[in-house]
Design an enzyme around this catalytic site. Structure first.
Site, PDB file in Angstrom:
ATOM      1  CB  CYS A 136      -0.938   0.001   1.201  1.00  0.00           C
ATOM      2  SG  CYS A 136      -2.007   1.465   1.261  1.00  0.00           S
ATOM      3  CB  CYS A 139      -0.529   2.498   4.026  1.00  0.00           C
ATOM      4  SG  CYS A 139      -1.984   1.797   3.278  1.00  0.00           S
ATOM      5  CG  ASP A 140       3.243   1.268   4.486  1.00  0.00           C
ATOM      6  OD1 ASP A 140       2.826   1.764   5.544  1.00  0.00           O
ATOM      7  OD2 ASP A 140       3.015   0.088   4.168  1.00  0.00           O
TER       8      ASP A 140
END
Ligand code: NDP
Length: 310
Positions: A136, A139-140
Site C-alpha cells: 500500500c 499507507c507507507d
C-alpha cells in the site's frame, strides 16, 4: 422476531466491521460481530498509520484496531472470535454458520470481510514485510521520501501507486513482467510523463535484498535470463487484490473481479437485508478511513431496513 435471531450480524473486524458494530450498537441493534481469521484486518500487517484523522503523531495500526474493537465492545457489541464457514441467504432470517459449528440466524447481515493484497510468494518478500515491503503506497509511501523504491505490477493500481510515490521519492522503478502495461491508456500516459519513473520491462523479481535495517535492494531477472540488482529502500506490491467474497458469491452479485456490488452510494447488495462495507466492495479507495465510513453507512442502512419492516 424470534429471540434467537440476531438483529444485525457483522462479518469482519477491520475498520469497516468495527465501525458498523459501533453504529449498530448505538442504534440498539445489539450487533454480533465475527472477527474472522485475522482480527483487526489488513491494517494489522502494517506499522504506523499517519493518515487516519484524529492522531496528530500517527498511531500504531494494531493499537488503532484494538481501540476500535474496545469502543465497539464498550457500546455493547458482542464481538466473537470465529470464522464464518457458510451462509444461506435464500430467506430471512439469514443462516450463518461459524467454524465452531454454531448457526446464527440474522435479520440483517453486514459483510465487511475485506480484501487481501496479492504477494509474489518469495521468502525474502515475507521476511521484509513491514520492513520495506508493502502492498500500500498510500499507507507507507511517506516513509520513503527522497529515497528510491520499486513497484511491482503493470495494472492501474501499479501505475497509480508509482505516480503517487514519484511525488515523494527520488526514483521509482516499475517492475513489469511483460513488454506492455495492463493499465488504462490514461494511467499509462501519466506514468510515461513522470520523469522519475523508470519501467523495467520484462523483468521478474528473484529476491528482495536487505539487512537488519530493512530492504536495501532487489535482484531481478530479465526475460533473457540475465540477472541484475537495483538498490532500493522500499518494495511495493501492486499485482492485485483478492476480495474476500467467495462465501457470498452464490447468493449476491459480485463484479468480474469478485467485489460485491452495492447499490449507488448505499451499502445495499442484491439481497434485501444484506449490506456490504469496506474493501470487499471497494476496488478504488482501499483506505482505512474509507472503509470505516462505509461501515457507518452499512449500519445506518441496516437500522433503516429494520425500522422499515416494523
Ligand atoms: P490488475 O489485475 O489489473 O493488474 C495486475 C498487474 O500485476 C498486471 O500488470 C499483472 O501483469 C501484474 N502481475 C500479476 N501477478 C504478477 C506476478 N506474479 N508477478 C509480476 N506481475 C504480476 O490489478 P489492479 O490492482 O491494477 O487493478 C484491479 C482492478 O481495479 C482493475 O480492473 C483496475 O482497472 C481497477 N483499478 C482502477 C483504478 C482507477 O480507475 N483509478 C485504480 C486501481 C485499480 P500482467 O499484465 O502480465 O498480467
Amino acid at each position: 422476531m424470534d429471540k434467537n435471531t440476531t438483529k444485525c450480524l457483522i462479518i469482519g473486524s477491520g475498520p469497516a466491521g468495527y465501525t458498523a458494530a459501533i453504529y449498530a450498537a448505538r442504534a440498539a441493534l445489539e450487533p454480533v460481530l465475527y472477527e474472522g481469521l485475522q482480527p483487526g484486518g489488513q491494517l494489522t500487517t502494517t506499522t504506523v498509520i499517519e493518515n487516519f484523522p484524529g492522531y496528530p503523531d500517527g498511531i500504531d495500526a494494531n493499537q488503532l484496531m484494538s481501540d476500535m474493537r474496545a469502543q465497539a465492545v464498550n457500546l455493547g457489541a458482542d464481538v466473537r472470535s470465529g470464522m464464518v464457514t457458510s451462509v444461506d441467504l435464500s430467506k430471512r432470517p439469514f443462516a450463518v454458520t461459524v467454524d465452531d459449528g454454531k448457526t446464527i440466524m440474522a435479520e440483517t447481515l453486514i459483510i465487511a470481510t475485506g480484501a487481501t493484497a496479492k504477494y509474489l510468494g518469495l521468502p525474502s518478500e515475507e521476511k521484509f514485510r513491514g520492513f520495506g515491503v508493502s502492498a500500500c503506497a498510500t499507507c507507507d509511501g511517506f516513509f520513503y521520501r527522497g529515497k528510491d523504491v520499486a513497484v511491482v505490477g503493470g495494472g492501474d493500481t501499479a501505475c497509480e501507486e508509482a505516480t503517487y510515490l514519484a511525488h515523494l521519492c527520488k526514483k521509482v522503478y516499475m517492475i513489469v513482467r511483460r513488454n506492455v502495461l495492463r493499465a488504462s491508456k490514461a494511467m499509462q500516459e501519466r506514468v510515461m510523463q513522470t520523469p522519475n519513473i523508470e519501467i523495467l520491462w520484462e523483468c521478474q523479481t528473484r529476491e528482495v535484498l536487505g539487512d537488519a535495517s530493512g530492504v536495501t535492494g532487489v535482484r531481478l531477472v530479465r526475460k533473457s535470463g540475465e540477472e541484475f540488482e537495483k538498490p532500493i529502500d522500499g518494495f511495493f506490491l501492486a499485482i492485485g487484490h483478492h476480495p474476500q467474497s467467495d462465501l457470498f458469491k452464490e447468493w449476491i452479485e459480485t463484479d468480474e473481479n469478485g467485489y460485491i456490488v452495492t447499490d449507488g452510494k448505499s451499502s445495499r447488495t442484491s439481497v434485501e437485508g444484506v449490506f456490504a462495507a469496506g474493501d470487499v466492495q471497494d476496488p478504488q479507495y482501499r483506505q482505512a478511513i474509507a472503509a470505516a465510513g462505509s461501515g457507518c453507512r452499512a449500519a445506518l442502512d441496516a437500522e433503516r431496513y429494520i425500522l422499515s419492516r416494523q
